[in-house]
Design an enzyme around this catalytic site. Structure first.
Site, short mmCIF file in Angstrom:
data_model
loop_
_atom_site.label_atom_id
_atom_site.label_comp_id
_atom_site.label_asym_id
_atom_site.label_seq_id
_atom_site.Cartn_x
_atom_site.Cartn_y
_atom_site.Cartn_z
N LYS A 1 -31.07 -20.03 -8.00
CA LYS A 1 -30.91 -19.24 -6.77
C LYS A 1 -30.71 -20.13 -5.55
O LYS A 1 -31.23 -21.24 -5.47
CB LYS A 1 -32.16 -18.38 -6.57
CG LYS A 1 -32.51 -17.51 -7.76
CD LYS A 1 -31.94 -16.13 -7.62
CE LYS A 1 -32.75 -15.33 -6.67
NZ LYS A 1 -32.87 -13.93 -7.03
N CYS B 1 -30.91 -11.11 36.32
CA CYS B 1 -31.73 -11.52 37.44
C CYS B 1 -30.78 -11.85 38.58
O CYS B 1 -29.78 -12.54 38.39
CB CYS B 1 -32.55 -12.76 37.06
SG CYS B 1 -33.22 -13.65 38.47
N CYS C 1 -37.34 -9.86 37.30
CA CYS C 1 -37.13 -11.02 36.43
C CYS C 1 -38.49 -11.58 36.00
O CYS C 1 -39.33 -11.87 36.85
CB CYS C 1 -36.32 -12.08 37.18
SG CYS C 1 -36.25 -13.66 36.28
N ASP D 1 0.83 -1.20 0.00
CA ASP D 1 0.00 0.00 0.00
C ASP D 1 0.87 1.25 0.00
O ASP D 1 0.57 2.23 -0.68
CB ASP D 1 -0.92 0.02 1.23
CG ASP D 1 -2.05 -0.99 1.09
OD1 ASP D 1 -2.11 -1.67 0.04
OD2 ASP D 1 -2.85 -1.10 2.04
N TYR E 1 -19.08 -10.16 -16.31
CA TYR E 1 -19.59 -11.49 -16.67
C TYR E 1 -20.22 -11.53 -18.06
O TYR E 1 -20.76 -12.54 -18.47
CB TYR E 1 -20.57 -12.02 -15.64
CG TYR E 1 -21.68 -11.05 -15.25
CD1 TYR E 1 -22.65 -10.67 -16.18
CD2 TYR E 1 -21.75 -10.54 -13.97
CE1 TYR E 1 -23.66 -9.79 -15.82
CE2 TYR E 1 -22.75 -9.66 -13.61
CZ TYR E 1 -23.70 -9.28 -14.54
OH TYR E 1 -24.69 -8.41 -14.20
N ARG F 1 -28.34 -0.43 -14.97
CA ARG F 1 -29.19 -1.20 -15.86
C ARG F 1 -30.49 -0.45 -16.16
O ARG F 1 -31.00 -0.49 -17.28
CB ARG F 1 -29.49 -2.55 -15.19
CG ARG F 1 -30.39 -3.43 -15.98
CD ARG F 1 -30.41 -4.82 -15.35
NE ARG F 1 -31.37 -5.64 -16.03
CZ ARG F 1 -32.67 -5.63 -15.78
NH1 ARG F 1 -33.15 -4.84 -14.85
NH2 ARG F 1 -33.49 -6.41 -16.45
N CYS G 1 -33.78 -18.96 40.68
CA CYS G 1 -34.59 -18.61 39.51
C CYS G 1 -34.72 -19.86 38.64
O CYS G 1 -33.72 -20.41 38.18
CB CYS G 1 -33.92 -17.48 38.72
SG CYS G 1 -34.77 -17.13 37.17
N SER H 1 -32.50 -9.50 -18.20
CA SER H 1 -32.48 -10.15 -16.89
C SER H 1 -32.52 -11.66 -17.13
O SER H 1 -32.49 -12.12 -18.26
CB SER H 1 -33.63 -9.68 -16.03
OG SER H 1 -34.83 -9.84 -16.73
N ASP I 1 -24.51 -10.67 -5.83
CA ASP I 1 -25.61 -9.90 -5.26
C ASP I 1 -25.18 -8.44 -5.16
O ASP I 1 -24.91 -7.92 -4.08
CB ASP I 1 -25.97 -10.47 -3.88
CG ASP I 1 -27.37 -10.06 -3.46
OD1 ASP I 1 -28.07 -9.42 -4.27
OD2 ASP I 1 -27.75 -10.39 -2.33
N CYS J 1 -38.89 -15.32 37.71
CA CYS J 1 -39.02 -15.59 39.14
C CYS J 1 -39.44 -14.36 39.94
O CYS J 1 -39.67 -14.45 41.14
CB CYS J 1 -37.73 -16.17 39.70
SG CYS J 1 -36.38 -14.99 39.77
N GLU K 1 -21.42 -19.65 -13.44
CA GLU K 1 -20.79 -18.52 -12.76
C GLU K 1 -21.50 -18.22 -11.45
O GLU K 1 -22.61 -18.69 -11.23
CB GLU K 1 -20.93 -17.24 -13.64
CG GLU K 1 -20.30 -17.35 -14.99
CD GLU K 1 -20.67 -16.17 -15.90
OE1 GLU K 1 -21.51 -15.33 -15.48
OE2 GLU K 1 -20.14 -16.10 -17.01
N LYS L 1 -23.72 -15.85 -9.14
CA LYS L 1 -24.68 -14.76 -9.35
C LYS L 1 -24.43 -13.75 -8.23
O LYS L 1 -24.82 -13.94 -7.08
CB LYS L 1 -26.12 -15.27 -9.30
CG LYS L 1 -27.11 -14.19 -9.66
CD LYS L 1 -28.51 -14.72 -9.84
CE LYS L 1 -29.42 -13.71 -10.50
NZ LYS L 1 -29.53 -12.46 -9.75
S1 IVH Z 1 -25.94 -12.44 -16.97
C1 IVH Z 1 -28.09 -12.21 -20.55
N1 IVH Z 1 -24.34 -13.23 -15.06
O1 IVH Z 1 -28.48 -10.94 -12.22
C2 IVH Z 1 -27.94 -12.38 -19.11
N2 IVH Z 1 -26.10 -11.74 -14.48
O2 IVH Z 1 -31.40 -11.39 -13.20
C3 IVH Z 1 -27.73 -11.12 -18.38
N3 IVH Z 1 -26.10 -11.09 -12.13
O3 IVH Z 1 -29.28 -7.94 -13.78
C4 IVH Z 1 -27.24 -11.28 -17.01
N4 IVH Z 1 -24.34 -12.24 -11.53
O4 IVH Z 1 -27.40 -7.93 -12.07
C5 IVH Z 1 -25.41 -12.48 -15.38
N5 IVH Z 1 -22.79 -13.99 -13.48
C6 IVH Z 1 -23.87 -13.25 -13.80
C7 IVH Z 1 -24.55 -12.46 -12.85
C8 IVH Z 1 -25.67 -11.73 -13.23
C9 IVH Z 1 -25.28 -11.40 -11.12
C10 IVH Z 1 -27.31 -10.21 -11.98
C11 IVH Z 1 -27.35 -9.04 -12.91
C12 IVH Z 1 -28.62 -9.16 -13.69
C13 IVH Z 1 -29.41 -10.12 -12.88
C14 IVH Z 1 -30.25 -10.97 -13.80
#
Ligand code: IVH
Length: 688
Positions: free
Chosen positions: A327, A442, A424, A35, A233, A144, A448, A84, A125, A427, A121, A123
């Site tokens: 999920k 207590c 308490c 750093d 991704y 988005r 108790c 999505s 959050d 008791c 991959e 997903k």
């Molecule tokens: S692909 C064509 N890959 O999940 C597919 N989405 O419900 C487009 N997300 O809005 C999404 N990890 O925010 C893709 N490895 C991943 C992801 C991912 C998280 C989220 C992303 C998207 C939502 C889709």
């Protein structure tokens, strides 16, 4: 070269070096600079730019501190829609997905080997973003939004060190839209929240909200202070110099590698999987690893690897048919906090417990969650009637993360321990909250019933007296019926009377009596632990047992003598003293004895025997140890006890009215110890 020319050269070098360090840190996850080194490079760059303000460009790493605040975000139309994903929760959904995909591809003649290759991959959050590079330079970053139009967050995204401001290598296309997720690691989140709280700043309930809040800041200088990361991704538009759409690679996995080669941090943990069996194995592996990941993921995503196949599969509505999100059970949900009550624990602590409207989270239905103590409730600003975020990660006990303040109606009620529980609740005895402590207790001790039940349960546990079959339901009945008033009463139970309790057959009653019987000769340390003295855990109990050798010696020990035990500090010593100076507790020990419970001094494990090969001679009357006890302790420590002093005697342990042996020791130069000295000699054995 002129001085300005030198500066110019140095500036370019510094930018290059800093970008490279960022890449090593965020993309390769293998930093090569400390750093401090990084900070020195940045300071040098800032100095040159300060002398030549006209040299500052948006791509300079110095610009990550954040540009001037905005009034509002502009809107951005995505060149290619941001889609999505369809969600699946069950293995059967994934099998159906794979069959659908395989069927379509087979018909199209795109499935020669019969199984579909997927890239699986995490997903993430976090927050989906799209980054647009033109001529290798970051020109635009957008949220988005509704998939077609998002918000322009370019100034904010520029402050993320994991986002390269310029792409690497010569393969950068004329236009590249990169899609990915912005998130915060859990450790960064905790650190940031602590720092925010220390300054009285805004805290966030979870890393996702923190990432969203930090990204949608109108002041990029604030975003710059937030530890955000980016993982790629996917992609949107990719064009060559002539403005034609291109796809540099034929497979999704290869595209990810290509993005990585351009210096972008790519989704870690992705894996090539075959068919639904491969996908489900990935799901299981990642599910198991999920609690130990440094950031939150809410599932995994499966994508058909072959891009031509993706094309053939196409889209339905706003989601592709070539990909699906699988999920995990949600680790966080919101629900109503219906009330806050207290539970009385083994040491009398009144622990507030949130009563929740039942909610399914982390794979189980949660109705209660501990709130630890009053200060914690105040710190989290949780009120009765709040909608709260409930978290249950892995096998961890459910936790109330915090209130959703936006949903407050004004009718929420603050919890006031003193007003609600002046005594308490179990008791009716007085409660106290000592100065400087967070916990209300207590004061009734084992009178108790709540404390008694917890103590019995603790005493029966495996690490204590190990009484199998003494469950909490039975304890409840034994205590509530007045049959068991102290630990010692357990030893008066008979199989016949036990068999009259609900769910107690004669067989299990007999087994339990057998287990109780077996517990009459516990190692001393286990009995000490079973008594439930505050601050005396397993390790301290073992240290005490080895040091004092008998329950009487522990009970008789002064605070100073207790302090001689390694790792026993003033708080522990005082607690032990307090426990054994209570008449009631002494009575319990006496009653245990009367019921035939006799602890046995413990053998020190081989290799830990401090007196191995040593011979000691005992003489006179020791203050708290009988001759037998002292002998047992020496033997347990691997030593021998002899009746006469010789040159081979290692020590003479002398008490009151020691006679000729003391003189002999002096004559032969054998060291002489008192009881405290003997205990000190044995002490190393108690080191954990
Ligand atoms: S692909 C064509 N890959 O999940 C597919 N989405 O419900 C487009 N997300 O809005 C999404 N990890 O925010 C893709 N490895 C991943 C992801 C991912 C998280 C989220 C992303 C998207 C939502 C889709």
């Amino acid at each position: 070269m002129s001085a300005a020319g030198d500066d110019r050269q140095r500036l370019l070098e510094l930018r290059e070096q800093i970008a490279e360090h960022n890449r090593r840190y965020y993309v390769e996850d293998a930093p090569t600079a400390s750093d401090a080194q990084y900070d020195r490079l940045m300071a040098a760059l800032l100095a040159i730019e300060a002398a030549h303000p006209d040299w500052v460009t948006p791509e300079s790493p110095s610009q990550r501190v954040g540009a001037a605040p905005l009034d509002a975000f502009g809107s951005v139309r995505h060149a290619v829609r941001m889609l999505s994903l369809a969600n699946a929760f069950e293995a059967a959904d994934i099998e159906a997905f794979d069959e659908r995909v395989a069927g379509t591809l087979r018909e199209a003649g795109l499935l020669p080997q019969g199984v579909v290759d997927y890239v699986a991959e995490y997903k993430f959050d976090g927050i989906a973003v799209s980054l647009r590079y033109e001529g290798g330079r970051l020109v635009l970053a957008a949220t988005r939004g509704d998939g077609q139009v998002g918000e322009d967050i370019t100034a904010n995204v520029r402050t993320l060190r994991s986002v390269p401001l310029r792409l690497r290598g010569d393969e950068a296309p004329a236009v590249l839209e990169v899609r990915g997720e912005v998130l915060m690691t859990r450790a960064d989140f905790d650190r940031m929240n602590e720092a925010q709280a220390a300054h009285g700043g805004k805290t966030f309930v979870n890393p996702r909200n923190a990432a969203a809040g930090s990204l949608r800041q109108l002041d990029p200088r604030v975003t710059a202070t937030r530890p955000l990361r980016f993982f790629a991704y996917g992609w949107g538009q990719i064009r060559d110099e002539a403005g034609r759409d291109i796809l540099p690679r034929a497979r999704h996995g290869d595209m990810l590698d290509w993005l990585g080669a351009l210096g972008l941090p790519v989704s870690p943990g992705h894996r090539l999987c075959q068919g639904s069996a491969g996908l489900l194995a990935f799901y299981a592996d990642v599910g198991a690893a999920r609690p130990s990941l440094s950031y939150d993921i809410d599932g995994v995503v499966y994508k058909v690897d072959d891009l031509k196949s993706q094309d053939v599969l196409g889209f339905v509505a706003r989601a592709p048919r070539f990909a699906i999100a699988h999920k995990f059970p949600a680790q966080e949900e919101t629900t109503l906090l219906e009330d806050i009550e207290v539970q009385v624990g083994r040491t009398g602590a009144l622990t507030p417990v949130g009563r929740l409207r039942p909610v399914f989270v982390g794979g189980v239905t949660v109705t209660n969650a501990t709130l630890h103590n009053e200060d914690e409730i105040r710190r989290k600003d949780v009120r009765i009637g709040d909608t709260v975020v409930v978290r249950r990660a892995g096998d961890v006990i459910p936790e109330i993360v915090g209130p959703v303040t936006a949903l407050r109606t004004g009718r929420e009620i603050e919890f006031d321990m003193r007003a609600r529980y002046p005594v308490c609740p179990v008791c009716g005895s007085a409660v106290e909250r000592p100065e400087g402590e967070a916990v209300t207790r207590c004061t009734a001790g084992l009178f108790c019933p709540a404390q008694l039940k917890q103590t019995l349960w603790h005493a029966a546990s495996r690490k204590a007296l190990d009484i199998e079959g003494l469950g909490d339901k039975l304890i409840e009945q034994l205590v509530d019926g007045g049959r068991v008033r102290t630990l010692a009463d357990l030893y008066g139970l008979t199989a016949l009377e036990l068999s009259t309790y609900p769910r107690m057959g004669s067989k299990s009653a007999a087994n339990l009596i057998e287990a109780i019987d077996q517990s009459r000769r516990p190692p001393l340390s286990r009995l000490l632990y079973a008594l439930g003295v505050r601050h005396v855990g397993e390790t301290t109990a073992r240290d005490l047992a080895r040091h004092f050798g008998s329950i009487d010696a522990v009970m008789a020990a002064s605070e100073d003598e207790l302090l001689a035990v390694p790792d026993v500090g003033p708080v522990v010593a005082a607690s032990i003293r307090r426990f054994f100076s209570e008449v009631h507790n002494r009575e319990v020990v006496a009653a245990l004895r009367k019921a035939g419970v006799e602890p046995v001094a413990e053998a020190v494990p081989a290799g830990e025997k401090p007196l191995a090969g040593k011979t000691l001679v005992l003489t006179g009357t020791l203050p708290s140890l009988s001759r037998d006890e002292a002998t047992r302790m020496v033997l347990a420590a691997g030593g021998k006890v002899s009746g006469s002093v010789s040159r081979k005697t290692a020590w003479v342990v002398a008490g009151e009215e020691a006679g000729s042996k003391l003189a002999k020791a002096a004559e032969l130069g054998v060291p002489v110890l008192d009881e405290a000295g003997l205990r000190a000699l044995l002490a190393p054995a108690s080191a954990p």
